[in-house]
Design a protein around this motif. Structure first.
Motif, PDB file in Angstrom:
ATOM      1  N   MET A  39       0.841  -1.189   0.000  1.00 45.90           N
ATOM      2  CA  MET A  39       0.000   0.000   0.000  1.00 45.90           C
ATOM      3  C   MET A  39       0.880   1.243   0.000  1.00 45.90           C
ATOM      4  O   MET A  39       1.997   1.224   0.512  1.00 45.90           O
ATOM      5  N   ASP A  40       0.383   2.300  -0.576  1.00 43.95           N
ATOM      6  CA  ASP A  40       1.094   3.575  -0.552  1.00 43.95           C
ATOM      7  C   ASP A  40       0.739   4.329   0.722  1.00 43.95           C
ATOM      8  O   ASP A  40      -0.403   4.290   1.185  1.00 43.95           O
ATOM      9  N   GLY A  41       1.738   5.014   1.283  1.00 50.88           N
ATOM     10  CA  GLY A  41       1.450   5.919   2.376  1.00 50.88           C
ATOM     11  C   GLY A  41       1.693   5.354   3.762  1.00 50.88           C
ATOM     12  O   GLY A  41       2.217   4.252   3.944  1.00 50.88           O
ATOM     13  N   VAL A  42       1.283   6.151   4.753  1.00 49.91           N
ATOM     14  CA  VAL A  42       1.481   5.852   6.175  1.00 49.91           C
ATOM     15  C   VAL A  42       0.143   6.036   6.875  1.00 49.91           C
ATOM     16  O   VAL A  42      -0.590   6.989   6.587  1.00 49.91           O
ATOM     17  N   TYR A  43      -0.168   5.145   7.854  1.00 53.49           N
ATOM     18  CA  TYR A  43      -1.537   5.067   8.354  1.00 53.49           C
ATOM     19  C   TYR A  43      -1.685   5.319   9.851  1.00 53.49           C
ATOM     20  O   TYR A  43      -2.771   5.133  10.395  1.00 53.49           O
ATOM     21  N   ALA A  44      -0.640   5.772  10.511  1.00 52.16           N
ATOM     22  CA  ALA A  44      -0.754   6.185  11.913  1.00 52.16           C
ATOM     23  C   ALA A  44       0.430   7.068  12.242  1.00 52.16           C
ATOM     24  O   ALA A  44       1.507   6.958  11.651  1.00 52.16           O
ATOM     25  N   TYR A  45       0.206   7.958  13.208  1.00 55.63           N
ATOM     26  CA  TYR A  45       1.306   8.760  13.741  1.00 55.63           C
ATOM     27  C   TYR A  45       2.097   7.922  14.740  1.00 55.63           C
ATOM     28  O   TYR A  45       1.509   7.267  15.608  1.00 55.63           O
ATOM     29  N   PRO A  46       3.430   7.937  14.670  1.00 55.60           N
ATOM     30  CA  PRO A  46       4.199   7.247  15.714  1.00 55.60           C
ATOM     31  C   PRO A  46       3.949   7.896  17.071  1.00 55.60           C
ATOM     32  O   PRO A  46       3.815   9.117  17.170  1.00 55.60           O
ATOM     33  N   TRP A  47       3.888   7.051  18.096  1.00 55.78           N
ATOM     34  CA  TRP A  47       3.721   7.568  19.455  1.00 55.78           C
ATOM     35  C   TRP A  47       4.926   7.112  20.273  1.00 55.78           C
ATOM     36  O   TRP A  47       6.061   7.367  19.881  1.00 55.78           O
TER      37      TRP A  47
END
Length: 433
Positions: free
Chosen positions: A148-156
């Motif tokens: 899949m293209d992209g990123v799906y969560a902000y790192p915490w």
């Protein structure tokens, strides 16, 4: 989310039970952001924020965090839902299917993967261009999904190493407690010596290798496209062969091959085991529950053939169907922003994923305490750490790999055959989707 444990499983993985639907969410129609595009606008809506297993110990921190966000964003309202750590992966999927996923949800990379495939969470590089600059690159990329293209969560928040060892057991075996193993070869050699010197009464190792261990040993766990598992390569075969040697010599506890074995923690704390990977969180556990061990515990770096330690990682995803995308993304970025992450890291032994945060003296200067030493060492590892746990490697696959490695370690299969069988079956499961 549970912050850490002394196991090789992710200190940061798995599970919540959501009992209330998210506020103002419509997965199918309405004002959601699911159609894609950049998110902008005022953060003045009402949203639901879901965590798991954090409220009991950190309620004051998160209530103050929410109050601060609402003051900075007039008109915004954040309802915090914290859930117990049971059955979260299945419940997240059920919530998404029922169009009741909370606006902002705490996830790990493996938990966000099915949500991303279903289009249930925002793709952030499109929704929030430039957001990646605020985070450590490897942490950001950990929420990119294979195929899949992209990123799906902000790192915490993050965690990693170190390794703990029992100095007294080292001395009893004639090993230098001031010079612990710094390579896998040294670990295996010293494990064999410990078993020989103690007549097999003391084992160095307490668990067979899992997918993360194979990765740190140098195995290429998946192909470049992320479509097939490949952890039956030469480094993986070599590692399993070494564990077979450890088992035959008594350097690996036999309980490690049983299906209901829960890991190294209890045996290490009881003094029956000499070596145990853990996290910065574990020292307080030793002090409280195993004071005799605490007085004798040694601390050293995680062993890796790749130059990169493993990164255990939590993140924050935004529902693709939230009716308040501006507020939801603003709050997710606020929670995972440098100031809030650094403050949370002072509440508990975890580490921020934000760019530059690990340069703070709190993470670089040893204050003379064991906790400070662990914190500084772990923070240094995180600057170049990577996540070795493939997001597609689910619990069923973990069990398959464990069982096949147990067969190889016992001598019922060759290491090559066991890993070939594990890869074949895991790829079949991957194809079944």
């Amino acid at each position: 989310m549970r912050i850490g444990t002394i196991t090789r499983a992710s200190a940061l993985a798995v599970a919540v039970l959501l009992t209330a639907s998210g506020c103002g969410i419509s997965m199918g129609t309405g004002g959601g952001q699911g159609g894609g595009g950049e998110v902008s606008g005022a953060a003045d809506g009402s949203i639901t924020f879901q965590t798991w297993n954090l409220k009991t110990e950190y309620a004051d921190f998160f209530e103050e965090l929410i109050d601060e966000f609402e003051k900075e964003n007039p008109g915004s309202q954040v309802r915090w839902v914290d859930q117990p750590a049971e059955g979260y992966a299945d419940k997240l999927s059920a919530d998404a299917a029922a169009e009741s996923l909370p606006d902002v949800v705490n996830v790990a990379p493996d938990l966000v993967h099915p949500l991303a495939r279903a289009g249930a969470v925002l793709e952030l590089e499109e929704a929030r261009p430039g957001a990646a600059e605020a985070y450590l690159p490897d942490a950001w990329e950990s929420f990119a999904m294979p195929g899949m293209d992209g990123v799906y969560a902000y790192p915490w928040y993050l965690n990693t190493g170190p390794v703990f060892y029992n100095r007294e057991l080292f001395e009893q075996a004639g090993l230098d407690p001031d010079d612990p193993p710094s390579t896998f070869d040294e670990l295996f050699d010293q494990a064999l010596r410990m078993a020989e010197e103690t007549g097999g009464e003391t084992a160095m190792l307490g668990q067979t290798p899992g997918i993360i261990d194979l990765g740190m040993y140098g195995s290429q766990l998946m192909n470049g496209e992320g479509t097939e598992f490949t952890f039956n390569d030469a480094p993986a075969v070599e590692m399993v062969q070494r564990y077979r040697e450890m088992y035959e010599a008594g350097a690996l506890v036999p309980e490690a091959l049983t299906q209901d074995y829960t890991g190294t923690g209890e045996q290490f704390m009881s003094g029956a085991l000499a070596w145990a990977p853990g996290s910065a969180y574990d020292l307080e556990n030793f002090r409280t529950n195993a004071p005799g061990l605490y007085e004798n515990v040694g601390i050293t770096e995680v062993l890796t053939n790749t130059g990169k330690a493993n990164m255990y990682l939590q993140g924050v995803a935004v529902s693709a169907a939230t009716e308040e995308p501006a507020t939801a993304t603003a709050f997710a970025e606020f929670v995972t922003g440098a100031a809030q992450q650094e403050a949370f890291a002072r509440e508990v032994q975890i580490f921020p994923s934000t760019a530059g945060s690990l340069e703070d003296p709190y993470f670089t200067e040893d204050d003379g305490t064991d906790e400070g030493r662990v914190r500084v060492a772990a923070a240094a590892q995180l600057e170049s750490a990577a996540s070795y746990n493939p997001v597609l490697f689910n619990d069923q696959m973990k069990n398959l790999l464990r069982d096949e490695i147990a067969l190889a370690v016992k001598g019922d299969k060759s290491p090559r055959q066991a890993l070939d069988d594990a890869v074949d079956r895991c790829n079949e499961l991957l194809g079944e989707g």
